[in-house]
Design an enzyme around this catalytic site. Structure first.
Site, PDB file in Angstrom:
ATOM      1  CB  CYS A 214      14.523 -15.933  67.652  1.00 21.97           C
ATOM      2  SG  CYS A 214      14.604 -17.168  68.907  1.00 21.97           S
ATOM      3  N   GLY A 215      12.318 -17.341  67.323  1.00 26.59           N
ATOM      4  CA  GLY A 215      11.068 -18.476  67.189  1.00 26.59           C
ATOM      5  C   GLY A 215      10.790 -19.050  68.557  1.00 26.59           C
TER       6      GLY A 215
END
Length: 386
Positions: free
Chosen positions: A236-237
């Site tokens: 993800c981030g």
């Protein structure tokens, strides 16, 4: 009612928690990310704050929410009164967001009697169940012992090998816009891009009104991107919402799952990306490129001009942008600049600051010559009219 509970699912409802809240081995954790202690804040009664950022992350790491050591996790878990025979339910203030990271951390350290509260605190309040004010846990220390499990967390070297050899299915939990490089990263200075050979499944696709969708609906989402026997790495981030995908995957019956701890923040920082795609440039890369374009208008980037550019961007950024700039024709350079400016939405934000930087750089050597003036005016017209 049983006074000692064993959790049979990684997800529990607010109704279940309400009915079992007096179980003697139950511990309720608030895993809301970036939450500070505040006695005026409401919480589910007897909740203990699980501070992901400051207590349960390696704060010496350059990247956010980094995986802690066994010693750190065990120490902090014991301070919260967690025992080996505890039953842990974790929630957050968004519904299901960072609570899944807490669930995954416990599993990575060998503890499985843990579950996420479906819908989190918003669902608890909506159901009309009682709340209390936030309070420090000041009870006895627990006897929790970590048992680190291999494979739950993947790191930079793992992801490099997996992406090159396609030995894993890499699934990215970021929004489609971030994955497809049509919207910038929220973290300042982080370039846009994707891990090679990864596919996108936004974590929000698994949720409805802050709650995880039904098992049948989750299975449909995962069916589109992975097979049950695939080895999967979720990214993800920064390693938070990847755990929402891990939660959904476990409920859906996937077994060979792991999470890339540093996720795109680490990967995008440690790799140079493809400078041939201007829409993926960071603002620093774009600034360096534009300043180089102006400073080379007279076919000579002076030492003072170079020093000015290096005062505005990191040397690593300067070096990789310089390599690309040397390859590009004058026409290509203009097209690159236009594309990158549009990607960063400079039109509505800080185009004026960008032009101020250009003019300061041109004056860096004390000689704002006619060619630099012409290039500056040309850029200003193209970008403002674009």
């Amino acid at each position: 009612m049983s006074t000692h509970i064993t959790l049979k699912s990684p997800l529990v409802s607010v109704e279940w928690l309400h009915d079992n809240i007096d179980a003697n081995n139950l511990i309720i954790l608030d895993g809301t990310i970036n939450k500070s202690f505040d006695i005026s804040l409401e919480q589910i009664p007897n909740t203990r704050l699980f501070d992901i950022k400051k207590k349960f992350s390696d704060t010496s790491n350059d990247f956010p929410s980094a995986f802690p050591s066994e010693e750190q996790f065990q120490k902090e878990a014991r301070i919260l009164g967690i025992n080996n025979n505890s039953a842990i339910v974790v929630y957050d203030d968004k519904g299901i967001y960072s609570s899944a990271r807490v669930w995954w951390l416990f599993k990575a350290f060998g503890f499985n009697n843990v579950a996420v509260l479906n819908g989190g605190f918003p669902a608890w309040k909506k159901a009309g169940y009682p709340t209390g004010l936030m309070q420090h846990y000041d009870g006895a220390e627990g006897d929790f012992v970590t048992d680190l499990q291999s494979g739950y967390m993947k790191f930079f070297d793992d992801i490099q090998q997996a992406s090159k050899n396609e030995t894993y299915k890499i699934i990215d939990a970021r929004s489609a816009g971030r994955f497809n490089c049509t919207e910038p990263e929220p973290r300042v200075g982080l370039r846009m891009g994707t891990i090679p050979n990864s596919v996108n499944l936004p974590f929000t696709n698994l949720l409805e009104n802050g709650q995880l969708k039904s098992k049948k609906e989750l299975a449909k989402e995962f069916y589109m991107v992975a097979e049950k026997d695939d080895d999967i790495i979720f990214s993800c981030g920064s390693g938070i919402t990847a755990c929402v995908l891990a939660l959904g995957a476990e409920i859906s019956g996937y077994k060979n799952i792991s999470v890339y701890d540093g996720s795109w923040t680490e990967y995008g920082t440690l790799t140079t990306g493809n400078m041939e795609q201007p829409k993926t440039w960071t603002k620093d890369e774009l600034l360096a490129y534009i300043l180089m374009y102006v400073s080379n208008s007279d076919l000579n980037e002076s030492r003072k001009e170079q020093q000015y550019i290096l005062s505005r961007v990191d040397k690593v950024v300067y070096t990789r942008v310089k390599e690309q700039f040397k390859k590009d024709s004058d026409y290509t350079s203009i097209q690159n600049i236009i594309e990158a400016v549009e990607a960063h939405d400079y039109y509505r934000n800080d185009l004026a600051d960008l032009f101020a930087d250009i003019k300061l750089m041109a004056f860096a050597d004390g000689d704002y010559d006619p060619m630099e003036q012409m290039i500056y005016s040309h850029l200003k017209k193209i970008l403002k009219d674009g």
